[in-house]
Design a protein around this motif. Structure first.
Motif, mmCIF file in Angstrom:
data_model
loop_
_atom_site.group_PDB
_atom_site.id
_atom_site.type_symbol
_atom_site.label_atom_id
_atom_site.label_comp_id
_atom_site.label_asym_id
_atom_site.label_seq_id
_atom_site.Cartn_x
_atom_site.Cartn_y
_atom_site.Cartn_z
ATOM 1 N N ASN A 67 0.829 -1.213 0.000
ATOM 2 C CA ASN A 67 0.000 0.000 0.000
ATOM 3 C C ASN A 67 0.860 1.258 0.000
ATOM 4 O OD1 ASN A 67 -2.381 -1.463 -0.016
ATOM 5 N ND2 ASN A 67 -2.531 -1.517 2.211
ATOM 6 N N LYS A 102 2.371 1.733 -3.444
ATOM 7 C CA LYS A 102 1.431 2.354 -4.383
ATOM 8 C C LYS A 102 1.381 3.872 -4.177
ATOM 9 C CE LYS A 102 -1.758 -1.573 -4.743
ATOM 10 N NZ LYS A 102 -3.172 -1.980 -4.533
ATOM 11 N N SER A 123 -3.685 -2.211 -10.484
ATOM 12 C CA SER A 123 -4.580 -2.144 -9.317
ATOM 13 C C SER A 123 -6.017 -1.931 -9.760
ATOM 14 C CB SER A 123 -4.163 -1.009 -8.373
ATOM 15 O OG SER A 123 -2.981 -1.333 -7.696
ATOM 16 N N ILE A 154 -6.780 2.014 -3.884
ATOM 17 C CA ILE A 154 -5.521 2.681 -3.577
ATOM 18 C C ILE A 154 -5.842 3.789 -2.579
ATOM 19 C CG2 ILE A 154 -3.570 3.980 -4.480
ATOM 20 C CD1 ILE A 154 -4.195 2.691 -7.247
#
Length: 183
Positions: free
Chosen positions: A46, A49, A108, A115
């Motif tokens: 995470n 990203k 994603s 996100i």
């Protein structure tokens, strides 16, 4: 006649080194993801990203700045092939630093994975379908690009060190403020 600039602007320097630090951070985050399991591993992804999308935004900003503030001319003594190689390297950096986050974002999106940008807000997903199969293909492309980017970074560093220690010119001085200019 104004004296030619011999150093990049403060904005260029900040963007260069900030993006470079974030690229290194990306490598560390993915290594940490691979060395861990469970929720902590997912958290590394995470953050990866969020950092990747930050790199995208900063690179677009840097590209805009570069268009408005053209690069400093390379030294006249530099052979033409080295000037072409330097320009090609910079273009490739922009390509990778824009394409990689876009491909990761698309992966994603294809997988329908949210996100959450640094836990602050939901980053919008792209209108990409295809599910896991498309996401997997995009991630394969993302990983291949990462290997190529790392290779480009290593070659860039070797080139900078060659200029400083072998050619003994002021090319490295242009991007590292504390290196004194050579006469």
């Amino acid at each position: 006649m104004a004296e030619p600039r011999n150093r990049y602007s403060t904005v260029s320097l900040i963007l260069h080194w900030l993006i470079a630090a974030l690229v290194v951070t990306q490598v560390v985050l993915i290594a940490a993801h691979e060395w861990t399991e469970g929720p902590i591993s997912r958290e590394f992804v995470n953050i990866h990203k969020s950092v990747g999308l930050s790199i995208l935004v900063l690179t677009l900003g840097r590209l805009g700045w570069r268009i408005a503030n053209p690069a400093i001319p390379l030294p006249d003594a530099l052979p033409r092939w080295q000037k072409l190689l330097a320009r090609a390297t910079h273009v490739l950096f922009y390509v990778f630093l824009i394409a990689m986050p876009l491909v990761g974002w698309a992966a994603s999106s294809a997988a329908g994975r949210e996100i959450l940008w640094f836990g602050l807000f939901q980053w919008p997903l792209l209108p990409v379908g295809g599910g896991r199969e498309t996401a997997g293909a995009l991630m394969d492309l993302h990983e291949t690009a990462a290997k190529l980017l790392i290779t480009l970074v290593v070659l860039h560093i070797i080139g900078a060190l060659k200029h400083h220690f072998v050619d003994r010119d002021n090319v490295l001085h242009r991007m590292i403020p504390w290196i004194p200019r050579r006469p």
